[in-house]
Scaffold this active site. Sequence first.
Site, mmCIF file in Angstrom:
data_model
loop_
_atom_site.group_PDB
_atom_site.id
_atom_site.type_symbol
_atom_site.label_atom_id
_atom_site.label_comp_id
_atom_site.label_asym_id
_atom_site.label_seq_id
_atom_site.Cartn_x
_atom_site.Cartn_y
_atom_site.Cartn_z
ATOM 1 C CG HIS A 111 -1.997 1.029 1.193
ATOM 2 N ND1 HIS A 111 -2.029 2.090 2.071
ATOM 3 C CD2 HIS A 111 -3.062 1.185 0.372
ATOM 4 C CE1 HIS A 111 -3.073 2.855 1.808
ATOM 5 N NE2 HIS A 111 -3.726 2.333 0.788
ATOM 6 C CE LYS A 113 -0.795 4.764 -1.917
ATOM 7 N NZ LYS A 113 -1.529 4.342 -0.716
ATOM 8 C CG ASP A 118 19.741 9.650 -10.887
ATOM 9 O OD1 ASP A 118 19.580 8.554 -11.455
ATOM 10 O OD2 ASP A 118 19.848 10.728 -11.497
ATOM 11 C CG HIS A 290 -6.157 8.877 -0.644
ATOM 12 N ND1 HIS A 290 -4.816 8.649 -0.892
ATOM 13 C CD2 HIS A 290 -6.746 7.662 -0.626
ATOM 14 C CE1 HIS A 290 -4.617 7.350 -1.035
ATOM 15 N NE2 HIS A 290 -5.768 6.726 -0.878
ATOM 16 C CE LYS A 292 -3.663 7.090 2.575
ATOM 17 N NZ LYS A 292 -5.066 6.995 2.761
ATOM 18 C CG ASP A 297 3.205 19.030 21.529
ATOM 19 O OD1 ASP A 297 2.016 19.403 21.638
ATOM 20 O OD2 ASP A 297 3.786 18.353 22.396
#
Length: 386
Positions: A111, A113, A118, A290, A292, A297
């Site tokens: 899941h 990404k 390089d 979508h 996450k 603080d």
Amino acid sequence: MQLLPRNHVVLLRDGAAFFPALLTAIASARHSVWLETYIFTQDETGQTVANALQAAAARGVQVNLLLDGFGSGGLSDAFQRSLLEAGVRLLFFRPEIGLWPFQRQRLRRLHRKLALIDGRIGFVGGINIINDKSSPATPPRFDYAVQVTGPVCMDIAKTMSQQWRRTSRIQWKHDWIMPPVRLPRQPETGEQAAALVVRNNGRHRRDIENAYLTAMENAQREIIIANAYFLPGVRFRRALVAAAERGVSVTLLLQGRLDHALLQFACRGYFHQLVKAGVRIVEYRRGLMHAKVAVIDHQWSTVGSSNIDPFSILVAREANLVIRHVGFAKTLRQDLLKEIRESGVEVSVDMLRKRWWGYRVLPWLAYQMVRALMGMAGYGQDAYRE
């Protein structure tokens, strides 16, 4: 989790910022492009990225493309063939070949990404290779990624090369198996301390969850979490409630529009408990969400692929970047507060009381279904036991 100093991390909001940055990096590649994603589609965005990968391979760059067998399982044979014929090394993590839908391993998805160009330009986040606007009239899918240079890219390289070697070996692509990546020490390009935190089914089963828990348990002022699919386990809920009870301002920005109904209804079963404890819950209503991410603080941040639900926390392979830097946290925090202010609807106790009885029953039923699914697959017995 070891924070590495002297990185340069740039926040990328939505596909409008992410895809130009990724394409520019791929166009500049001289020797290698690594790309992992859950969803890779054949829409205009996917074709543009595919063209960039093919162009890189044509000029002699080694291009390794690792896709999830479920999330990207809809790619046509012709599309895959065009990539392979151009010299792109294409592999699928756990191809969907079984007919039995409740196989334990079927839930173990790739899941995360990640991209690395390089060995020096990394990308971490939640944005798949897909057009983030379902139509010209709709707002883009609310999401984030980061572009990073500096010492943390060595950990990105190590993580991606390990997964590539393992997948190549399992699928008998022995000519694609490469020795472990040994990059020279990366130049110190900025002032942000950062760490790549991964979740897998080996030594790092709880790393992302523990990173969140440690930050929340140490929070003194404020916790802001934006997460599209939010169904936390017992430890996570207790940490949120404990923070609110000791006077920390706790805000959750969650998906307001139904996308994955089962998880979202199950999540709503916790709303009353959390709101009553002093946790502020805001539903994002402008479009699909979508994201996450989190800011704690005014200095601790994370951006990545991991939802806070049983599938991400307990099953899937995920990757988040944790950043400790006041300036970066300020940028992300301001953007989240803007969306909360302009695109959010706050959930109150009165609102929960007034909802029709079926809306109160559905979350309980959805939660029981999620627990049953996880139990059938052999996961979540402890984390989701009251």
